[in-house]
Design an enzyme around this catalytic site. Structure first.
Site, PDB file in Angstrom:
ATOM      1  N   CYS A 255      -4.367   1.970  -4.765  1.00 18.53           N
ATOM      2  CA  CYS A 255      -3.547   3.003  -4.130  1.00 18.53           C
ATOM      3  C   CYS A 255      -2.228   3.214  -4.871  1.00 18.53           C
ATOM      4  O   CYS A 255      -1.737   4.340  -4.961  1.00 18.53           O
ATOM      5  CB  CYS A 255      -3.279   2.643  -2.669  1.00 18.53           C
ATOM      6  SG  CYS A 255      -2.458   1.052  -2.463  1.00 18.53           S
TER       7      CYS A 255
ATOM      8  N   HIS B 288       0.891  -1.158   0.000  1.00 20.46           N
ATOM      9  CA  HIS B 288       0.000   0.000   0.000  1.00 20.46           C
ATOM     10  C   HIS B 288       0.925   1.202   0.000  1.00 20.46           C
ATOM     11  O   HIS B 288       1.886   1.256   0.778  1.00 20.46           O
ATOM     12  CB  HIS B 288      -0.887   0.032   1.252  1.00 20.46           C
ATOM     13  CG  HIS B 288      -1.585   1.348   1.434  1.00 20.46           C
ATOM     14  ND1 HIS B 288      -2.681   1.710   0.688  1.00 20.46           N
ATOM     15  CD2 HIS B 288      -1.312   2.392   2.256  1.00 20.46           C
ATOM     16  CE1 HIS B 288      -3.068   2.926   1.058  1.00 20.46           C
ATOM     17  NE2 HIS B 288      -2.250   3.362   1.992  1.00 20.46           N
TER      18      HIS B 288
END
Length: 164
Positions: free
Chosen positions: A108, A38
């Protein structure tokens, strides 16, 4: 601001698997995966990222994910905070709406990569952006795809379209 008219840009990298990917991936996928990444961009005193709720921001390191596994100094941008916020709001209303989130194709890392290109004219490291296709190229990755596509990462923060 470190240089006249320039603002530092950092890439925050988190491992959503908390180390499990590096331990289990070889046995499960037949290839080594060091993490389930992430990412977020940190600029102008804010950490910005994309998830199933849209574009969000918080103080750097202020998500429920805790401290990032690593921080990459990406360089300096000339884009000021007001222009950057206008850019983010435009993205939030178009390509990076929450309903456009997809764990494998529009996540993301896709967002961080696009923002890095806007701010700096360069991409985030390819080991991050290439991970979904690497996982999906394995038989086990194809089996897991329907299950994993239902996953939405929510590190917790405020949506930029709701900020004043």
């Amino acid at each position: 601001m470190d240089r006249t008219g320039s603002f530092p840009v950092e890439l925050y990298i988190y491992d959503l698997s908390e180390g499990h990917a590096s331990q289990l991936s070889l046995a499960m996928l037949g290839r080594q995966v060091d993490g389930i990444w992430h990412t977020a961009i940190v600029v102008h005193g804010k950490e910005v990222f994309f998830n199933g709720e849209g574009i969000n921001s918080c103080t750097p390191g202020g998500t429920s994910l805790g401290e990032p596994l690593s921080v990459v100094d990406m360089g300096f941008t000339e884009v000021n905070a007001e222009t950057f916020m206008d850019y983010l709001k435009s993205l939030a209303e178009t390509r990076f709406r929450g309903e456009n989130y997809s764990l494998f194709e529009h996540n993301c890392n896709t967002f961080s990569n696009e923002v890095a290109q806007y701010l700096l004219g360069k991409e985030i490291p390819s080991y991050i952006t290439d991970l979904p296709s690497e996982v999906l190229s394995t038989p086990f990755g194809q089996i897991l795809r329907p299950i994993l596509e239902a996953v939405v990462v929510n590190p917790g923060a405020s949506n930029i379209t709701e900020e004043q």
